[in-house]
Design an enzyme around this catalytic site. Sequence first.
Site, PDB file in Angstrom:
ATOM      1  N   VAL A  74       0.903  -1.072   0.124  1.00 49.15           N
ATOM      2  CA  VAL A  74       0.037   0.038   0.094  1.00 49.15           C
ATOM      3  C   VAL A  74       1.014   1.181  -0.094  1.00 49.15           C
ATOM      4  O   VAL A  74       0.674   2.259  -0.676  1.00 49.15           O
ATOM      5  CB  VAL A  74      -1.101  -0.011   1.360  1.00 49.15           C
ATOM      6  CG1 VAL A  74      -1.804   1.372   1.305  1.00 49.15           C
ATOM      7  CG2 VAL A  74      -1.815  -1.262   1.118  1.00 49.15           C
ATOM      8  N   LYS A  95      15.426  -2.697   2.498  1.00 47.93           N
ATOM      9  CA  LYS A  95      14.146  -2.358   1.718  1.00 47.93           C
ATOM     10  C   LYS A  95      14.548  -1.125   1.145  1.00 47.93           C
ATOM     11  O   LYS A  95      14.236  -0.615  -0.145  1.00 47.93           O
ATOM     12  CB  LYS A  95      13.104  -2.472   2.384  1.00 47.93           C
ATOM     13  CG  LYS A  95      11.744  -2.402   1.470  1.00 47.93           C
ATOM     14  CD  LYS A  95      10.390  -2.218   2.403  1.00 47.93           C
ATOM     15  CE  LYS A  95       9.846  -3.642   2.756  1.00 47.93           C
ATOM     16  NZ  LYS A  95       8.373  -3.282   3.311  1.00 47.93           N
ATOM     17  N   GLU A 113      -8.013   2.260   2.161  1.00 44.89           N
ATOM     18  CA  GLU A 113      -7.151   2.075   0.752  1.00 44.89           C
ATOM     19  C   GLU A 113      -8.470   1.060  -0.101  1.00 44.89           C
ATOM     20  O   GLU A 113      -8.995   0.088   0.671  1.00 44.89           O
ATOM     21  CB  GLU A 113      -6.237   1.571   1.006  1.00 44.89           C
ATOM     22  CG  GLU A 113      -5.404   1.257  -0.235  1.00 44.89           C
ATOM     23  CD  GLU A 113      -5.276   2.403  -0.973  1.00 44.89           C
ATOM     24  OE1 GLU A 113      -4.433   3.220  -0.671  1.00 44.89           O
ATOM     25  OE2 GLU A 113      -6.098   2.614  -1.929  1.00 44.89           O
ATOM     26  N   GLU A 160      -4.475  -5.513  -5.391  1.00 46.94           N
ATOM     27  CA  GLU A 160      -3.118  -5.931  -5.998  1.00 46.94           C
ATOM     28  C   GLU A 160      -3.242  -6.494  -7.177  1.00 46.94           C
ATOM     29  O   GLU A 160      -3.973  -7.023  -7.809  1.00 46.94           O
ATOM     30  CB  GLU A 160      -2.560  -6.972  -4.752  1.00 46.94           C
ATOM     31  CG  GLU A 160      -2.220  -6.399  -3.547  1.00 46.94           C
ATOM     32  CD  GLU A 160      -1.406  -7.740  -2.700  1.00 46.94           C
ATOM     33  OE1 GLU A 160      -1.239  -8.705  -3.018  1.00 46.94           O
ATOM     34  OE2 GLU A 160      -1.736  -7.528  -1.323  1.00 46.94           O
ATOM     35  N   PHE A 208     -16.422  -9.299  -9.581  1.00 49.00           N
ATOM     36  CA  PHE A 208     -16.586 -10.474  -8.263  1.00 49.00           C
ATOM     37  C   PHE A 208     -17.525 -11.399  -8.334  1.00 49.00           C
ATOM     38  O   PHE A 208     -18.044 -12.040  -7.296  1.00 49.00           O
ATOM     39  CB  PHE A 208     -16.611  -9.630  -6.980  1.00 49.00           C
ATOM     40  CG  PHE A 208     -15.375  -8.888  -6.583  1.00 49.00           C
ATOM     41  CD1 PHE A 208     -14.672  -7.970  -7.342  1.00 49.00           C
ATOM     42  CD2 PHE A 208     -14.596  -9.295  -5.662  1.00 49.00           C
ATOM     43  CE1 PHE A 208     -13.351  -7.139  -7.390  1.00 49.00           C
ATOM     44  CE2 PHE A 208     -13.204  -8.993  -5.393  1.00 49.00           C
ATOM     45  CZ  PHE A 208     -12.679  -7.869  -6.189  1.00 49.00           C
ATOM     46  N   CYS A 226      -6.488  -9.212   2.673  1.00 47.39           N
ATOM     47  CA  CYS A 226      -7.343  -8.175   3.032  1.00 47.39           C
ATOM     48  C   CYS A 226      -8.747  -9.040   3.209  1.00 47.39           C
ATOM     49  O   CYS A 226      -9.363  -8.825   4.469  1.00 47.39           O
ATOM     50  CB  CYS A 226      -7.472  -7.238   1.853  1.00 47.39           C
ATOM     51  SG  CYS A 226      -6.203  -6.486   1.441  1.00 47.39           S
TER      52      CYS A 226
END
Length: 455
Positions: free
Chosen positions: A29, A53, A169, A173, A270, A281
Site C-alpha cells: 500500500v 528495503k 484504501e 493488488e 466479483f 485483506c
Amino acid sequence: MKSFYLIVFVLLHTSINSINIAVAGSGYVGLVLGAGLAEFGHNVCCLDINKNKIDMLNQGKVPIYEPGLSELITRHLVEGNIIFSTDISSGIQNSDVVFIAVGTPMGPDGHADLTAVEAVARSFAQNLNSFKTLVIKSTVPIGTNKKLKQFVEDNKQTDVEFSIVSNPEFLKEGLAINDFINPDRAVFGIYQESDKELMCKVFAPLVKKNIPLFFTDPASAEMIKYASNSFLATKVSFINEVSQLCSKTGANIGDVAVGMGLDNRIGSSFLKPGPGFGGSCFPKDTNEMIKLASEYEVDLSIVKSALAVNGKQHDYVLSRAADMLGEIKDKTIAVLGLAFKAFTDDVRYSPAIEIINKLLSEGAHVKAYDPIAMENMKNEIGNIYYAQSEEDAINEADFVLVLTEWPQFKNLDWSAISKRSHIFDARNILDKKILKSSELSQFKFENLGNYSQSY
Ligand code: UGA
C-alpha cells in the site's frame, strides 16, 4: 519574454500545488501510495524501518511485484520528487501531511494488530514541529481514528496543533497503480472542514477528473472499508456456492454470472468462482468485522457465512480432485498457481497453502509452479517440489490443478496434457471446447460450475 513568464508561471504553479508528504510503511500500500502521490506532483518521502528495503528502493529496485510500480518509482527518483528513508523523525518533521500505510495483520485473537500503526502515531506526536495532518491509510478497526487522535494528543511534546483524517484504501493488488490513479471513489473521514480542502489538494488530479471524493466522519469511513471488503467477499462466496449447484444441475456458471451481472443492481464484477478468496485483506477484514460485531452483540450472520463458505471451498476443490482421481494417496499432483490471484507474488492466505497442505496430508506428491510467487511460497511450504516451468510441473503428473488465473497458463498445450493427466481448472480459465479431445481420453477435464465460454 513570453516564454520566461510561462516558465515562472509553471514553476509557481507546481510549487503551489506540491505538498511535502511522508508515507510511513513501504509495503504494497505504502509504495503504491508514495509513487501515486509523486505522480500527482507532490514531494514524497517513503519511510520504513527495514534498511535493506530502503537501500534497494533508493537504487530503484522494488522489493515487491506490482505491475508498473517499478517504472513509476524509477521515473520519480530521476525527477527527484520521491525519496526513501529510514529516518522517520526527519521524514515527519519535513512533511505537512503524514500517511500511515503500515500493515495491520490479523493477530492471534482475530483482531487487526495495531502495533505498527501506534508506533508511527507515536513518532508523529514526537516530531510535531509544525501543524501537520496524519492520514490513516492502513485498514484499522472502527473507532481507531478516534483513539489515535487522543493518543497523539497525549503523546505530543509541544502545543503544536494537528489534524487526523481517515482515508481507507481500495487498491487491488496487481491493478494497484490504475486503481490509485483512476479509482471509483476516494473516501475520507474528517473531523474538521479544513481537511476537506487539504485532501482536495492532495488528490487534486482526481477532483479534476470528476472522480467522487466522499467526505464523512472517521467512524463511517472506517466502516466503509470493512463493509466494502466484506460485501465483495460475500459476493465471491455466493458465486462459489452457485457454481457448486451449477456443477450438479448442468447450468453453466459462466453464462449464469454474465446473465446476473447484466443487471446493474448486481454488476458483473466479483462473480468469478475460484478456489476461495485469499490475500491479506478479505480473510482479515471479514474476521475483524465479525469480531467487532460480536463485541457489540450484533450477529453478522451473512459475513460469517461468507467466511465459512470460503473455508469449505478449499475442501470442495479437494473433493472434486478425489472424485476424479479415485484416491489422492501416492498420486502426483501438479499445482499451477500459488499466488492468491494473478499479477501478484503475494501468497498471504492463498487458497494454495491450505489446498497443498491438505493434499500432502492425504499422501499426494505435489509439484508446484507459479511464475513469480514461488519464493514467497517456499517460506510457507518447504517440502514440495518447486518446478522450473509449467511443463516441468506437469511432466508425469497424474493430475493438474489450476489454482491461479495466470494468463500464460491458457497457452499451454492443454489438448496434449488432457491425454496424459486429469485436469481440474479451479479458476475457469480453460475453455471446455478447446479440450474436446479429452472426451475421447481416459483422463477427465473438469472445472467449477460446468463452465464453458459463451456463444
Ligand atoms: C481487496 C479489495 O478488492 C480492494 O478494494 C481492497 O483495497 C484490498 O482488498 C485491501 O483491503 O487492501 P485484493 O485483496 O488485492 O483487494 O484482491 P481482490 O482482487 O479483491 O481479490 C480477493 C480474493 O478474491 C482473491 O483471492 C481473488 O482470487 C478472489 N476473487 C475475486 C474471486 O475468487 N472471484 C472474483 O470474482 C473476484
